[in-house]
Design an enzyme around this catalytic site. Structure first.
Site, short mmCIF file in Angstrom:
data_model
loop_
_atom_site.label_atom_id
_atom_site.label_comp_id
_atom_site.label_asym_id
_atom_site.label_seq_id
_atom_site.Cartn_x
_atom_site.Cartn_y
_atom_site.Cartn_z
N ARG A 27 0.58 -1.33 0.06
CA ARG A 27 -0.02 -0.07 0.12
C ARG A 27 0.82 1.45 -0.14
NH1 ARG A 27 -5.32 -1.18 1.50
NH2 ARG A 27 -5.81 1.09 2.08
N GLY A 102 -5.10 8.65 4.27
CA GLY A 102 -6.02 9.53 3.64
C GLY A 102 -5.27 10.85 3.53
N LYS A 480 2.62 -2.07 -17.89
CA LYS A 480 3.52 -3.13 -17.04
C LYS A 480 5.02 -2.87 -17.44
CE LYS A 480 1.36 -4.68 -14.71
NZ LYS A 480 -0.14 -4.20 -15.15
N GLU A 483 6.06 0.64 -15.59
CA GLU A 483 5.94 0.70 -14.00
C GLU A 483 7.19 -0.20 -13.31
OE1 GLU A 483 1.99 -0.17 -12.54
OE2 GLU A 483 1.69 -1.86 -13.88
N LYS A 598 -0.24 0.48 -4.46
CA LYS A 598 -1.31 -0.52 -5.10
C LYS A 598 -2.60 0.05 -5.21
CE LYS A 598 -2.69 -4.77 -5.94
NZ LYS A 598 -2.43 -4.70 -7.58
C1 G6P Z 1 -2.68 1.91 -8.96
C2 G6P Z 1 -1.96 0.27 -9.21
C3 G6P Z 1 -2.27 -0.29 -10.56
C4 G6P Z 1 -4.16 -0.18 -10.64
C5 G6P Z 1 -4.64 1.17 -10.30
C6 G6P Z 1 -6.19 1.18 -10.10
O1 G6P Z 1 -2.21 2.57 -10.01
O2 G6P Z 1 -0.65 0.37 -9.23
O3 G6P Z 1 -2.01 -1.59 -10.63
O4 G6P Z 1 -4.22 -0.80 -11.83
O5 G6P Z 1 -4.15 1.61 -9.18
O6 G6P Z 1 -6.41 0.44 -9.10
P1 G6P Z 1 -7.81 -0.36 -8.89
O7 G6P Z 1 -7.52 -0.90 -7.40
O8 G6P Z 1 -8.78 0.66 -8.87
O9 G6P Z 1 -7.96 -1.25 -9.73
#
Ligand code: G6P
Length: 603
Positions: A27, A102, A480, A483, A598
């Site tokens: 996170r 937050g 991919k 990142e 994430k």
């Molecule tokens: C972040 C993550 C991505 C993900 C995106 C949307 O950027 O690194 O891997 O696709 O958020 O996240 P979600 O949980 O809404 O699919």
């Protein structure tokens, strides 16, 4: 985005908090910290810049006792990555300790007010305001002080608070950021993520928006009482097991995660999909004329694939928007439309904001999410869970293929409510049943991809291209790659190549061409020829049995044949593996790419 955990019970809090933090590190991972309280020895507060997973030695040498405490792993928003900015944050007396996930949007005005009242701040964070605000209202009862303090906050928070002056208690509050209570044997936990508590208990209660909870060694209380639920996965699901990285584990798990996403949802004889979560709105869905699909990151590429599926098979006009854009545009969305939100975590702030905007206009909202009881699952009118199991690697893999499978199910469901024929419905249903095995087959390319990665690891730039269903696949492949490996990569619609990107191409320029044997194969080949004429180096992802492509491309990775609408599910597999192995060869931190997190719970 930021992981928080609190523990109160009979065990030593330190190991519980540290292992919980490690399981939540995806996170955010730029710094971490904890505060542990012991009735005899007082309080220990510790903060450190860097990843907790890299601090085993420091932590191993520490002796911290106490049966209650809280901890935090940070993804910086306000204030740089420093020890002072790491959580927990304390009040002036060092009595109240706060960890927060937050953003306190009005922190500047609150800070000014508190400074004028004599409070001293030592960090640049918005969170420190919370500690001082709680101090301001504290008169011996921590819950009351937290309640008054959060009443002054604009923004989002999941907080876990301790006070030496109201000991043997943890107070937690949520608004806009997820929090759950774990109910163990003689112990209670609170965390932003089930992964943090699952080693201790699978019995959890998710806090609702605006709720405040108090945990003591013997009990917990929330304003609204409700039955605990069971987490439907195990601690092994959030551990790497035999794999070196979560990402590789999650790529390899895809046949299983797809099976779980599809289980019990197909009626092949009737050519139908059975989606229990949509039953309450089944009749309303028949009247929907257009669907707005909103999502972020990888989920947005799933949404763009769904645009083709929904139009071709459900006969519904679909429009995709980045969730972060949707709420700022004057949208023509109305009550004849539905909003479809796609989010692995169900906590992405932009996606939630777009859902709220649509709801305020009376629009039917449908969610696709992997996280049971997430904010998205609670706020949408109806939805479909992915059931892909927890995804820990920051770069999404198994959630993406699961989203594609669920979106194919949804297109089938809506299509059969409209003109889609029984025969075509049966074909889609039968092919979906085969998809987990086809993905298993696609995974066999791993040794070849590992070798190819050695050749591509020093590239400065890459292009990925595809048409129709595989245009979003190209964008996902490029995402991919960038990142994970930090190689600059772009994903293109093959036809767009000649409208600009071709100018980049020179001798040996690497282009990954996704060109399965589908309705646009010939067009893709023409674009590959244009690239070859300029001496680009082509890595083709093509359908098994296509020998011609080997004579055109420099390298070919073969994927099994499937229905055109489902090709992205198999075609993305080699792209995931390529990004993984290129990043590995470049020595990148695969599960925790720099600057990313994430779950992005801030706008
Ligand atoms: C972040 C993550 C991505 C993900 C995106 C949307 O950027 O690194 O891997 O696709 O958020 O996240 P979600 O949980 O809404 O699919």
């Amino acid at each position: 985005m930021c992981g928080i955990i609190g523990y109160i019970g009979k065990q030593e809090a330190f190991p519980v908090l540290i292992s919980g933090l490690k399981r939540m590190e995806y996170r955010g991972y730029d710094s971490f910290g904890f505060c542990i309280h012991d009735n005899e020895n007082g309080t220990t507060t510790f903060k450190k810049v860097g990843k907790i997973s890299a601090a085993d030695q420091v932590l191993g040498d520490m002796k911290v006792s106490g049966n209650m405490g809280h901890a935090h792993t940070r993804w910086a928003t306000h204030g740089g990555v420093t020890e002072a900015n790491a959580h927990p944050h304390l009040d002036c007396k060092g009595s109240i300790s706060v960890v927060h996930n937050g953003i306190v949007e009005n922190y500047k005005e609150l800070k000014k007010e508190l400074e004028a009242e004599g409070h001293t701040f030592i960090s640049q964070t918005d969170t420190e305001v919370l500690a001082h605000l709680i101090e301001k209202f504290f008169d011996g009862n921590l819950e009351q002080a937290v309640k008054k303090a959060v009443g002054r906050v604009r923004g989002t928070y999941g907080i876990v608070v301790l006070s030496k002056d109201d000991p043997n208690k943890i107070v937690a509050a949520r608004s806009g950021s997820p929090l759950l209570i774990g109910i163990g044997e003689d112990e209670y936990l609170v965390a932003s993520d089930p992964a943090a508590v699952v080693a201790n208990t699978k019995k959890v209660v998710y806090l609702n928006e605006g709720e405040i909870a108090t945990l003591t060694p013997d009990n917990y209380s929330i304003y609204t009482e409700r039955e605990p639920q069971e987490i439907d996965w195990n601690v092994e699901d959030v551990e790497m097991g035999k794999y070196p990285h979560f990402m590789l584990k999650e790529i390899m798990e895809q046949p299983e995660s797809l099976r779980n996403s599809l289980r019990g949802r197909l009626v092949p004889d009737e050519g139908k999909a059975k989606l229990g979560g949509l039953m309450p709105i089944e009749e309303r869905l028949r009247d929907i004329e257009r669907i707005y699909v909103i999502a972020c990151g990888t989920a947005r590429y799933a949404a763009l694939t769904a645009e083709y599926m929904l139009e071709e098979y459900a006969g519904i006009t679909a429009k995709v928007d980045a969730a972060s854009e949707f709420r700022y545009r004057k949208s023509t969305i109305d009550r004849n439309c539905a909003m479809l939100a796609i989010s692995q975590s169900g906590e992405t702030a932009d996606t939630l904001a777009a859902i709220r905007e649509a709801k305020s206009k009376g629009v039917l909202t449908i969610g696709v999410t992997n996280a049971v009881e997430s904010s998205q699952a609670r706020e949408t009118d109806a939805g479909v869970y992915n059931h892909a199991g927890p995804e820990i690697g920051v770069a999404s893999t198994k959630a993406f293929t699961s989203q594609l499978a669920v979106l194919a199910l949804l297109s089938l469901y809506l299509g059969r409510q409209r003109q889609l024929s029984l025969v075509m419905g049966q074909r889609i249903a039968n092919e979906l049943i085969r998809i987990p095995d086809l993905v298993q087959k696609a995974l066999e390319c791993e040794p070849q991809v590992r070798e190819l990665a050695a050749k591509y690891k020093d590239c400065g730039n890459m292009l990925f291209m595809g048409r129709k269903y595989n245009y979003p696949t190209a964008m996902e492949g490029a995402l991919k790659m960038k990142e994970l490996s930090y190689i600059h990569a772009e994903g293109l619609a093959s036809g767009e190549l000649k409208h600009g990107p071709l100018a980049l191409v020179e001798d040996g320029f690497p282009v990954v061409a996704i060109c399965p044997s589908d309705s646009v194969y010939e067009k893709n080949v023409s674009n590959i020829m244009e690239l070859k004429a300029r001496r680009a180096r082509i890595l083709a992802v093509a359908t098994e049995g296509n020998e011609d492509i080997a004579g055109i491309a420099d390298e070919v990775i073969y994927i099994p044949k499937t229905l055109e609408m489902l090709t992205p599910i198999v075609a993305v597999v080699p792209l995931q593996l390529l990004a993984y192995h290129v990043a590995l060869a470049r020595g990148c931190d695969i599960d925790k790419p720099r600057n990313l997190a994430k779950s992005v719970t801030v706008e």
